[in-house]
Scaffold this active site. Structure first.
Site, PDB file in Angstrom:
ATOM      1  N   GLU A 151       0.861  -1.199   0.000  1.00 60.56           N
ATOM      2  CA  GLU A 151       0.000   0.000   0.000  1.00 60.56           C
ATOM      3  C   GLU A 151       0.887   1.235   0.000  1.00 60.56           C
ATOM      4  O   GLU A 151       1.863   1.305   0.763  1.00 60.56           O
ATOM      5  CB  GLU A 151      -0.900  -0.022   1.246  1.00 60.56           C
ATOM      6  N   GLU A 156      -3.287  12.011   2.560  1.00 63.00           N
ATOM      7  CA  GLU A 156      -4.091  11.487   3.665  1.00 63.00           C
ATOM      8  C   GLU A 156      -3.941  12.355   4.914  1.00 63.00           C
ATOM      9  O   GLU A 156      -2.830  12.680   5.327  1.00 63.00           O
ATOM     10  CB  GLU A 156      -3.602  10.062   3.973  1.00 63.00           C
TER      11      GLU A 156
END
Ligand code: NAG
Ligand code: NAG
Ligand code: NAG
Ligand code: NAG
Ligand code: NAG
Length: 404
Positions: A151, A156
């Site tokens: 990932e 974010e």
């Protein structure tokens, strides 16, 4: 059109490559556009994940059809810039313990030798919200974070945070160089991409952004409210065997080759926000078969745990993240992504793999009237977009976690 490798793109690419100065050493990698998500076909390139949130959020992820009907997704037709941007929002009218939201995964998967260019105009910024734009490995039967293909989180934050966290989550055996700070602008936390407890990999190796001076000397905000005030920016992820870099550029000041379809990252003078590199990780095999994912969840494993640390109780008057998200729908009116485009360049035109979609459906995406949410209320169109792509439900992303 989502998947392109047109003669025009290659011609433009060749012309530019030939005009470039000859290098004595090995030739620079030759990138060309292999996938593009934009305009009224933006959503054709994605499926919607409708399982329970692997990160334990107070969210109900809906399918693409429901999202379109309820205007959680749609288009923002900005007449003044003549651009049609994708709008990906959440339920901002209901009192509900599990707030409706949308989690999109690209139908194509990408491998090493890719440049992912995300032109983001607006991102969610609200107490309780945890938005992310990221890449998730999707090897069939794989287990997060190792055998699934890893990932890479590109953009974010949680709550009112305005410092982007760029993070890689992997199995054991991927540790980035902690002495490479001079190569990027942010600050590396743990260099071990398998860091985390009790589940290894849940923390990962993360770089906290600092503000970035663009190539024209402009300082850019990397996330949150100040990012939205500057009308976002262009996040560029360069994923090579030698490492993974995340850059942020001002939309009007893109570097060499990015604006004419022939990106040459070796020639960019701007330091990336993050650069994960060094011999402690094989960036070409640890990460593979990655999909582009965008989601907004609420509370859960990260946002829920740092409610107090972010001053949630004082800022909202609510003792818990969960109660705030449940009872304050209006607080999530601005919790939306507005994306101008996502483009992927592949080395030597390398094509991404396409996961076959099971079902063909047709439904309409409305144009979302954002005028009320902007101070200068320019004109917005009320015409519908039409969705003619394919989509299916529940592609097994529930077996993958997304922890922090
Ligand atoms: C969605 O937006 C369209 C266009 O703005 C509007 O006509 C329609 O009533 C909206 N639907 C819902 C469920 O809000
Ligand atoms: C770039 O890659 C494309 C696709 O493989 C190829 O056709 C072209 O010749 C390459 N150009 C250069 C300058 O290497
Ligand atoms: C249209 O785009 C311009 C330039 O990005 C922006 O300043 C303006 O706020 C946008 N209009 C709306 C209604 O969003
Ligand atoms: C908005 O619409 C009005 C009426 O159609 C038009 O006169 C005006 O030029 C438009 N403004 C912008 C910024 O597009
Ligand atoms: C928008 O979509 C609705 C529902 O599908 C439809 O009734 C309406 O005619 C469409 N409006 C436009 C301008 O296309």
């Amino acid at each position: 059109m989502i998947f392109i490798a047109t003669g025009m793109a290659l011609a433009a690419c060749l012309t530019t490559a030939l005009a470039a100065p000859t290098q004595a050493s090995a030739p620079l990698p030759n990138f060309s556009l292999v996938a593009e998500y934009r305009d009224r076909s933006f959503f054709d390139g994605f499926t919607a994940f409708t399982g329970a949130d692997p990160t334990g959020g107070r969210v109900r992820y809906v399918g693409l059809e429901e999202a379109a009907q309820k205007n959680y997704t749609g288009f923002h037709d900005n007449k003044s810039t003549k651009s049609i941007n994708a709008y990906i929002g959440v339920d901002h009218t209901s009192v509900t313990p599990y707030r409706d939201s949308v989690r999109l995964s690209s139908k194509h998967t990408f491998d090493v030798g890719s440049i992912v260019v995300m032109d983001v105009v607006h991102m969610p910024s609200a107490f309780g919200a945890w938005p992310a734009l990221w890449l998730l490995g999707d090897n069939p039967g794989g287990r997060w974070p190792d055998t699934n293909g890893g990932e890479i989180d590109i953009l974010e934050v949680v709550h009112n945070g305005d410092v982007n966290a760029m993070t890689m989550h992997t199995g054991p055996g991927c540790t980035v160089d902690k002495n490479a700070a001079h190569l990027f602008q942010g600050q590396l936390q743990d260099p071990n991409c398998n860091a985390g407890s009790p589940q290894p990999g849940t923390t990962g190796c993360s770089v906290q952004a600092t503000n970035q001076a663009s190539s024209r000397g402009v300082t850019l905000a990397t996330a949150g409210a100040p990012f939205n005030q500057q009308e976002g920016g262009v996040y560029v992820t360069v994923w090579m065997e030698s490492g993974v870099s995340v850059y942020l550029f001002k939309r009007e000041a893109l570097p060499s080759g990015l604006y004419n379809g022939n990106p040459m990252p070796e020639l960019w003078l701007t330091k990336p926000l993050a650069h994960f590199s060094g011999p402690g990780c094989d960036y070409g095999t640890t990460f593979n078969a990655m999909r582009i994912v965008t989601d907004t969840t609420f509370c859960g494993d990260w946002a829920g745990k740092v409610w107090d640390a972010f001053g949630g109780p004082a800022a909202t008057g609510s003792a818990t993240c969960e109660a705030y998200v449940q009872n304050n729908p209006g607080a999530f009116k601005d919790a939306y992504f507005e994306i101008k485009s996502i483009q992927v360049y592949g080395r030597n035109g390398k094509m991404p793999a396409l996961k076959a979609a099971s079902k063909r459906e047709e439904f309409a995406f409305a144009d979302i009237d954002l005028a009320e949410r902007y101070r200068d209320s320019a004109n917005v169109s009320m015409a519908n977009g039409t969705y003619l792509g394919q989509h299916g439900h529940g592609h097994g992303h529930g077996t993958h976690s997304h922890f922090h």
